[in-house]
Scaffold this motif. Structure first.
Motif, short mmCIF file in Angstrom:
data_model
loop_
_atom_site.label_atom_id
_atom_site.label_comp_id
_atom_site.label_asym_id
_atom_site.label_seq_id
_atom_site.Cartn_x
_atom_site.Cartn_y
_atom_site.Cartn_z
N VAL A 225 2.40 -3.04 7.94
CA VAL A 225 1.72 -1.91 7.32
C VAL A 225 1.65 -2.14 5.82
N VAL A 227 0.88 -0.55 2.34
CA VAL A 227 0.83 0.81 1.80
C VAL A 227 0.61 0.76 0.30
N ARG A 230 0.64 6.43 -1.30
CA ARG A 230 0.98 7.12 -0.05
C ARG A 230 -0.05 6.85 1.04
N LYS A 231 -0.94 5.89 0.81
CA LYS A 231 -2.02 5.62 1.76
C LYS A 231 -1.89 4.22 2.33
N ILE A 232 -2.31 4.08 3.57
CA ILE A 232 -2.28 2.79 4.25
C ILE A 232 -3.58 2.05 3.93
N THR A 253 4.44 5.54 10.49
CA THR A 253 5.18 6.55 9.71
C THR A 253 6.39 5.91 9.02
N VAL A 256 5.24 3.60 6.03
CA VAL A 256 4.90 4.33 4.80
C VAL A 256 6.16 4.78 4.08
N LYS A 257 7.11 5.27 4.82
CA LYS A 257 8.36 5.75 4.24
C LYS A 257 9.11 4.61 3.53
N GLN A 260 7.33 3.20 0.25
CA GLN A 260 7.55 4.02 -0.95
C GLN A 260 8.93 3.75 -1.54
#
Length: 283
Positions: A225, A227, A230-232, A253, A256-257, A260
């Motif tokens: 993923v 990122v 906050r966007k993929i 999910t 993304v976590k 960040q």
């Protein structure tokens, strides 16, 4: 690396109990070390070591002509080279497929102007622009290449200094650029929203991040993923297995976590880094 059934079972049980082989929990990363500005002939460089994974990135710049369909933009190219010493699998032409896969993933992740604004590399509309060559060398492979490469690329681009064009002279079809030779006239790239890749592996019934080489062999499927903020920006599935839609959503999910969290740690490190200094983070 090949594992017997007993070793695979040991890894699976450890992940299920949230206690991996090296003592980490499922959402933990191995220690990292970052070093910038280490290639003297490059405009920017970085080296990142993630446990046994070692990545070197160098950025070179040259003047080029923009694409006709994107006259206001510069160019960004990624090239990945897998050292034969990184792993026995890379001997001969063994690393070519992986190199192309990583290069394509980076190109896809950086394609959006909301991620990396190529318009800032434009010198003269439709005529001249800066072209960035991002050369990536995989020195050692200890698992989780996509994450390590994305972090090293972002650090190298942050370290890159683009020369200032003081004057542009146009004489018919001839265009002459007066480029400053002073380092004080260079400007750094804006990489605040540059993407970070997170590899999420499904091992047994659980998802883990930063898989080592042994855990990658036990994975039934993996998702990379990318990122930005906050966007993929892109999603890539690796390996041969398939994932249930619910599992895929769980992986996105978690990706993304974790991205960040990585981005915060990377920026904290870049703010305190000094030339030719190793800085460890996420220890």
């Amino acid at each position: 690396m090949s594992l017997c059934e007993a070793e695979k079972t040991f890894v699976l049980h450890g992940v299920e109990e949230n206690f991996r082989v090296d003592g980490r929990e499922r959402e933990d990363y191995r220690p990292m070390e970052l070093e910038t500005d280490i290639v003297s002939h490059a405009f920017g460089s970085a080296r990142l070591r993630l446990a046994n994974t070692d990545v070197l990135v160098a950025v070179k710049i040259e003047v080029d002509a923009p694409f006709p369909e994107r006259p206001y933009e510069g160019k960004l190219d990624f090239f990945v080279d897998c050292s034969a010493n990184a792993t026995p699998d890379f001997e001969g032409r063994g690393g070519e497929e992986l190199a192309v896969q990583i290069s394509n993933a980076l190109s896809s992740a950086y394609r959006s102007p909301n991620v990396f604004d190529l318009r800032k590399l434009c010198i003269l509309k439709g005529k001249k622009c800066w072209k960035l060559y991002v050369d990536i060398l995989l020195l050692e492979c200890g698992g989780n290449l996509f994450d390590a490469v994305s972090l090293a690329v972002k650090a190298a681009l942050w370290n890159t200094q683009v020369p200032l064009v003081k004057q542009v002279d146009i004489d018919g079809n001839n265009i002459n650029l007066d480029v400053s030779d002073s380092l004080s006239d260079c400007q750094r790239m804006d990489v605040e929203k540059a993407p970070i890749m997170v590899t999420v592996c499904k091992i047994g019934e659980r998802c883990v991040v930063d898989p080592n080489a042994a855990e990658e062999k036990c994975s039934v499927g993996s998702v990379v993923v990318a990122v930005a903020g906050r966007k993929i920006s892109t999603v890539l599935q690796t390996g041969t297995g398939s994932l249930h839609p619910v599992t895929l959503l769980e992986c996105l999910t978690l990706g993304v976590k974790i991205a960040q969290r990585l981005d915060t740690a990377l920026w904290d490190t870049l703010r305190q880094i000094k030339p030719n200094q190793d800085v460890g983070f996420l220890k």
